[in-house]
Every structure is written in C-alpha cells, then in structure tokens.
Motif scaffolding. Structure first.
Motif, PDB file in Angstrom:
ATOM      1  N   ILE A   1     -17.056 -23.177 -27.597  1.00  0.00           N
ATOM      2  CA  ILE A   1     -15.480 -23.191 -27.385  1.00  0.00           C
ATOM      3  C   ILE A   1     -15.107 -24.520 -27.862  1.00  0.00           C
ATOM      4  CG2 ILE A   1     -13.994 -23.776 -25.460  1.00  0.00           C
ATOM      5  CD1 ILE A   1     -15.381 -21.342 -23.983  1.00  0.00           C
ATOM      6  N   VAL A   2     -16.011 -25.649 -27.569  1.00  0.00           N
ATOM      7  CA  VAL A   2     -15.625 -26.921 -28.371  1.00  0.00           C
ATOM      8  C   VAL A   2     -15.500 -26.927 -29.933  1.00  0.00           C
ATOM      9  CG1 VAL A   2     -16.356 -29.223 -28.481  1.00  0.00           C
ATOM     10  CG2 VAL A   2     -16.449 -28.305 -26.347  1.00  0.00           C
ATOM     11  N   LEU A   3     -16.509 -26.290 -30.549  1.00  0.00           N
ATOM     12  CA  LEU A   3     -16.617 -26.198 -31.875  1.00  0.00           C
ATOM     13  C   LEU A   3     -15.535 -25.384 -32.308  1.00  0.00           C
ATOM     14  CD1 LEU A   3     -20.420 -25.545 -32.697  1.00  0.00           C
ATOM     15  CD2 LEU A   3     -19.015 -27.538 -33.244  1.00  0.00           C
ATOM     16  N   GLY A   4     -14.991 -24.263 -31.682  1.00  0.00           N
ATOM     17  CA  GLY A   4     -13.977 -23.401 -32.167  1.00  0.00           C
ATOM     18  C   GLY A   4     -12.648 -24.188 -32.107  1.00  0.00           C
TER      19      GLY A   4
ATOM     20  N   SER B   1     -24.238 -12.279 -18.593  1.00  0.00           N
ATOM     21  CA  SER B   1     -24.187 -10.892 -17.836  1.00  0.00           C
ATOM     22  C   SER B   1     -25.546 -10.278 -17.717  1.00  0.00           C
ATOM     23  CB  SER B   1     -23.013 -10.093 -18.101  1.00  0.00           C
ATOM     24  OG  SER B   1     -23.310  -9.358 -19.452  1.00  0.00           O
ATOM     25  N   SER B   2     -26.086 -10.273 -18.814  1.00  0.00           N
ATOM     26  CA  SER B   2     -27.424  -9.672 -18.633  1.00  0.00           C
ATOM     27  C   SER B   2     -28.571 -10.649 -18.044  1.00  0.00           C
ATOM     28  CB  SER B   2     -28.091  -9.385 -20.046  1.00  0.00           C
ATOM     29  OG  SER B   2     -28.308 -10.551 -20.640  1.00  0.00           O
TER      30      SER B   2
ATOM     31  N   ALA C   1     -26.725 -20.149 -21.154  1.00  0.00           N
ATOM     32  CA  ALA C   1     -26.037 -19.293 -22.126  1.00  0.00           C
ATOM     33  C   ALA C   1     -24.529 -20.010 -21.580  1.00  0.00           C
ATOM     34  CB  ALA C   1     -25.748 -17.863 -21.408  1.00  0.00           C
ATOM     35  N   VAL C   2     -24.130 -20.489 -20.272  1.00  0.00           N
ATOM     36  CA  VAL C   2     -22.952 -21.065 -19.919  1.00  0.00           C
ATOM     37  C   VAL C   2     -23.057 -22.393 -20.763  1.00  0.00           C
ATOM     38  CG1 VAL C   2     -21.813 -22.043 -18.139  1.00  0.00           C
ATOM     39  CG2 VAL C   2     -22.890 -20.056 -17.626  1.00  0.00           C
TER      40      VAL C   2
ATOM     41  N   GLY D   1     -21.191 -12.973 -27.533  1.00  0.00           N
ATOM     42  CA  GLY D   1     -22.621 -12.702 -27.527  1.00  0.00           C
ATOM     43  C   GLY D   1     -23.197 -13.483 -26.205  1.00  0.00           C
ATOM     44  N   GLN D   2     -22.561 -14.999 -26.144  1.00  0.00           N
ATOM     45  CA  GLN D   2     -23.047 -15.650 -24.941  1.00  0.00           C
ATOM     46  C   GLN D   2     -22.596 -14.965 -23.476  1.00  0.00           C
ATOM     47  OE1 GLN D   2     -25.412 -18.229 -24.728  1.00  0.00           O
ATOM     48  NE2 GLN D   2     -25.732 -17.643 -27.246  1.00  0.00           N
ATOM     49  N   ILE D   3     -21.346 -14.330 -23.488  1.00  0.00           N
ATOM     50  CA  ILE D   3     -21.125 -13.920 -22.366  1.00  0.00           C
ATOM     51  C   ILE D   3     -21.911 -12.645 -22.051  1.00  0.00           C
ATOM     52  CG2 ILE D   3     -19.066 -12.368 -21.319  1.00  0.00           C
ATOM     53  CD1 ILE D   3     -17.077 -14.376 -22.934  1.00  0.00           C
TER      54      ILE D   3
END
Length: 84
Positions: free
Chosen positions: A45-48, A23-24, A37-38, A17-19
């Motif tokens: 990613i850190v939470l994952g 892009s939008s 968004a970045v 969703g953030q990617i």
C-alpha cells in the motif's frame, strides 16, 4: 500517468494476492504467516501511494527539464526535415 496507473494496477494485484494469503493462513491457523502477509500488504500500500503520488511529479519535472527545440544549425534543420 500511464506509468503510475500500471504501477498502481500491479500494486492492487499484489495486494489481492496478499489478502488471499492472509485468508488462507488464517484458515490454517498459522499466526506467523498472517502477520507476515499483513506487513507485506502494508508495504504494498505504501509503495502504491508512492507510485500514485510521486511518479507523475517526477515525470513532470523531467519533461520540463528537457529542451523543447531540436537544436540549432544543421542538426536542427535535419531534425525538422525528418519530422516533417
């Protein structure tokens, strides 16, 4: 492992969703939205990574701290009777 897998799947969907948001926002030319968004993608990613590496260790520690036997005396006998 199921909990870590579910959290990792949720993190991947949030990252996707953030990617799409990056892009939008880049198509619209909104630099602030792109960087927002970045940074959100980096935190996801850190939470994952925490979920993938930390949750199994926490679950193993909890399982080793719980007693394996159901108790002693009449309560233990009742528990064994109910499980059989």
């Amino acid at each position: 492992m199921a909990l870590a897998g579910a959290f990792l799947a949720f993190a991947l969907l949030a990252a996707l969703g953030q990617i799409l948001r990056v892009s939008s926002a880049s198509v619209l030319g909104a630099n602030l939205w792109v960087w927002q968004a970045v940074s959100a993608l980096a935190s996801i990613i850190v939470l994952g990574l925490f979920a993938f590496l930390g949750i199994p260790t926490i679950v193993k520690a909890l399982q080793s701290s719980l007693p394996a036997a159901g108790g002693c005396g009449p309560i233990g006998e009742l528990g064994r009777w109910l499980l059989d």
